[in-house]
Scaffold this active site. Structure first.
Site, PDB file in Angstrom:
ATOM      1  N   ASP A  15       0.875  -1.463  -0.274  1.00 11.86           N
ATOM      2  CA  ASP A  15       0.128  -0.070  -0.200  1.00 11.86           C
ATOM      3  C   ASP A  15       0.800   0.737  -0.123  1.00 11.86           C
ATOM      4  O   ASP A  15       0.718   1.687   1.032  1.00 11.86           O
ATOM      5  CB  ASP A  15      -0.867  -0.030   1.286  1.00 11.86           C
ATOM      6  N   ASP A  20       6.502   1.021   2.024  1.00 11.33           N
ATOM      7  CA  ASP A  20       6.421   0.101   0.881  1.00 11.33           C
ATOM      8  C   ASP A  20       7.155   0.597  -0.286  1.00 11.33           C
ATOM      9  O   ASP A  20       7.500  -0.218  -1.394  1.00 11.33           O
ATOM     10  CB  ASP A  20       4.825   0.124   0.567  1.00 11.33           C
ATOM     11  N   ASN A  42      -2.540   3.182   3.398  1.00 11.71           N
ATOM     12  CA  ASN A  42      -2.126   4.075   3.550  1.00 11.71           C
ATOM     13  C   ASN A  42      -2.417   5.434   3.308  1.00 11.71           C
ATOM     14  O   ASN A  42      -2.831   6.242   3.334  1.00 11.71           O
ATOM     15  CB  ASN A  42      -0.432   4.130   2.996  1.00 11.71           C
ATOM     16  N   THR A 125       2.856  -6.162   3.325  1.00  9.60           N
ATOM     17  CA  THR A 125       3.152  -5.350   3.317  1.00  9.60           C
ATOM     18  C   THR A 125       2.207  -3.435   3.940  1.00  9.60           C
ATOM     19  O   THR A 125       2.550  -2.656   4.165  1.00  9.60           O
ATOM     20  CB  THR A 125       4.493  -4.424   3.107  1.00  9.60           C
ATOM     21  N   PHE A 165      -1.151  -0.457  12.537  1.00 10.34           N
ATOM     22  CA  PHE A 165      -1.997  -0.200  11.612  1.00 10.34           C
ATOM     23  C   PHE A 165      -2.341  -1.385  10.171  1.00 10.34           C
ATOM     24  O   PHE A 165      -3.473  -1.776   9.766  1.00 10.34           O
ATOM     25  CB  PHE A 165      -0.657   1.318  10.634  1.00 10.34           C
ATOM     26  N   ASN A 166      -1.766  -1.554   9.761  1.00  9.68           N
ATOM     27  CA  ASN A 166      -1.480  -2.940   9.063  1.00  9.68           C
ATOM     28  C   ASN A 166      -2.975  -4.304   9.705  1.00  9.68           C
ATOM     29  O   ASN A 166      -3.763  -4.259   8.866  1.00  9.68           O
ATOM     30  CB  ASN A 166      -0.648  -3.903   8.300  1.00  9.68           C
ATOM     31  N   HIS A 240       9.656   0.112   7.962  1.00 12.61           N
ATOM     32  CA  HIS A 240       9.017  -0.852   8.222  1.00 12.61           C
ATOM     33  C   HIS A 240       8.966  -1.843   7.294  1.00 12.61           C
ATOM     34  O   HIS A 240       9.637  -3.083   7.341  1.00 12.61           O
ATOM     35  CB  HIS A 240       7.407  -0.686   9.203  1.00 12.61           C
ATOM     36  N   ASP A 241       8.459  -1.413   6.018  1.00  7.79           N
ATOM     37  CA  ASP A 241       8.409  -2.652   4.635  1.00  7.79           C
ATOM     38  C   ASP A 241       9.215  -3.418   4.901  1.00  7.79           C
ATOM     39  O   ASP A 241       9.230  -4.493   4.046  1.00  7.79           O
ATOM     40  CB  ASP A 241       7.411  -1.986   3.675  1.00  7.79           C
TER      41      ASP A 241
HETATM   42  O1  RIB Z   1       2.345  -0.268  10.524  1.00 11.12           O
HETATM   43  C1  RIB Z   1       3.342   0.764   9.901  1.00 11.12           C
HETATM   44  C2  RIB Z   1       2.702  -0.111   8.638  1.00 11.12           C
HETATM   45  O2  RIB Z   1       1.170   0.066   8.255  1.00 11.12           O
HETATM   46  C3  RIB Z   1       3.549   0.237   7.323  1.00 11.12           C
HETATM   47  O3  RIB Z   1       3.752  -1.122   6.416  1.00 11.12           O
HETATM   48  C4  RIB Z   1       3.105   1.227   6.818  1.00 11.12           C
HETATM   49  O4  RIB Z   1       3.322   1.284   5.229  1.00 11.12           O
HETATM   50  C5  RIB Z   1       1.552   1.079   6.667  1.00 11.12           C
HETATM   51  O5  RIB Z   1       1.200   0.503   5.943  1.00 11.12           O
HETATM   52 CA    CA Z   2       2.400  -0.718   3.912  1.00 13.82          CA
END
Ligand code: RIB
Ligand code: CA
Length: 315
Positions: A15, A20, A42, A125, A165-166, A240-241
């Protein structure tokens, strides 16, 4: 889990989203990307699909980009403009992608591709909606997928005190994927917060030549300023990703723990929360997930720099 080949064949479901975008760059350098599928997260789907096309354009790679789910299975759609900006990739002057989307049925693409490419890994991701739908529509998929490496979860949250979040964005999809019985690698917040785009690391990107490096240094500037302004203890954005990619290609960078992981789907504070069983009881539930617990962040950043340098040479 069987050892991962040196250059795994992957479908990257994402996303974009700043991190990403970095995952796409790192994957283009370390994996054979069979396809990029996109999901709302996102930013709304039309933006995440556009942003994936932008990254493909800048990298000049011949990889299909297929759009997928515009929203979660059950809960209401929710986006993260407060982190990534309304475009999903604020902070840089992005080129207009010339190649159109290769499709709008990411679920069908994932099913058909996995069936025709046995041994393919799914790197996830964003919210897991596309993956959950594919598993539901094609129960045989597990016979063909080598494993799922996902960014999400953790023993603490970011969207809520307990939910990342994901998984918060589509908890029902996360529960389907994490309960699938497939080989799982989890890059949760415990490890991704240790991989930050600090000022000195961003300066290494800025020092590289080429359009990709210039775009990414702008994206990192925006992303890290956002994180520093919203946290009282972070020197830069948690990138993160790409760790979900490096977990497949550079496992030696990580400390891991095989644990039982489950997902909460309801609760004001617990929706999307991962329950990671860290008990040492001999009768604890069997592990269903390889959880990344630490990372050699300097080494991971070195590989990220290599990937950006390689991607900058392509245009
Ligand atoms: O919480 C972080 C994740 O949520 C990452 O993958 C960021 O790109 C969002 O998608
Ligand atoms: Ca992401």
């Amino acid at each position: 889990m069987a050892p991962t080949p040196a250059r795994p064949r992957i479908i990257l479901d994402c996303d974009p989203g700043h991190d990403d975008a970095v995952a796409i760059v790192v994957a283009s350098h370390t994996c054979d990307i069979v396809g990029i599928t996109t999901v709302a997260g996102n930013a709304p789907l039309e933006r995440t699909a556009y942003n994936a096309r932008v990254m493909r354009h800048i990298l000049d790679i011949d990889v299909p980009v297929v759009a997928g789910a515009a929203g979660p299975l059950v809960v209401a759609p929710a986006f993260a403009g407060y982190v990534h900006g309304e475009s999903g990739l604020d902070g840089a002057d992005l080129p207009e992608p010339t190649r159109p989307l290769d499709g709008t049925d990411a679920v069908g693409f994932i099913i058909d591709t996995v069936r025709s490419e046995p041994g393919c890994h799914l790197v996830v991701t964003g919210p897991m909606t596309n993956i959950a739908l594919a598993l539901r529509m094609a129960p045989d998929l597990g016979d063909h997928i080598a494993g799922i490496s996902f960014m999400g979860g953790g023993t603490f949250g970011n969207r809520t005190p307990m939910a990342e979040f994901n998984l918060w964005a589509d908890p029902h999809a996360a529960a389907i994927v994490i309960g699938s019985g497939l080989p799982l690698i989890m890059a949760g917040l415990d490890v991704t917060h240790r991989f930050q785009a600090t000022p000195d690391r961003i300066e290494r990107v800025r020092a590289l030549d080429g359009r990709l490096a210039s775009v990414l240094s702008g994206l990192f500037d925006f992303f890290s300023e956002n994180y520093r302004s919203r946290h009282d203890d972070m020197a830069g954005a948690a990138v993160h990703d790409p760790l979900a990619v490096l977990a497949l290609t550079h496992r030696e960078l990580f400390a891991t723990s095989d644990s039982f992981v489950d997902v909460m789907v309801t609760g004001e504070h617990t929706r999307g929360m991962t329950v990671v069983d860290q008990r040492t009881l001999v009768d604890r539930p069997a592990a269903n997930c390889t959880v990344l617990t630490d990372v050699d962040a300097d080494a991971a950043w070195d590989i990220t720099i290599e990937a950006i340098a390689a991607g900058s040479r392509s245009v």
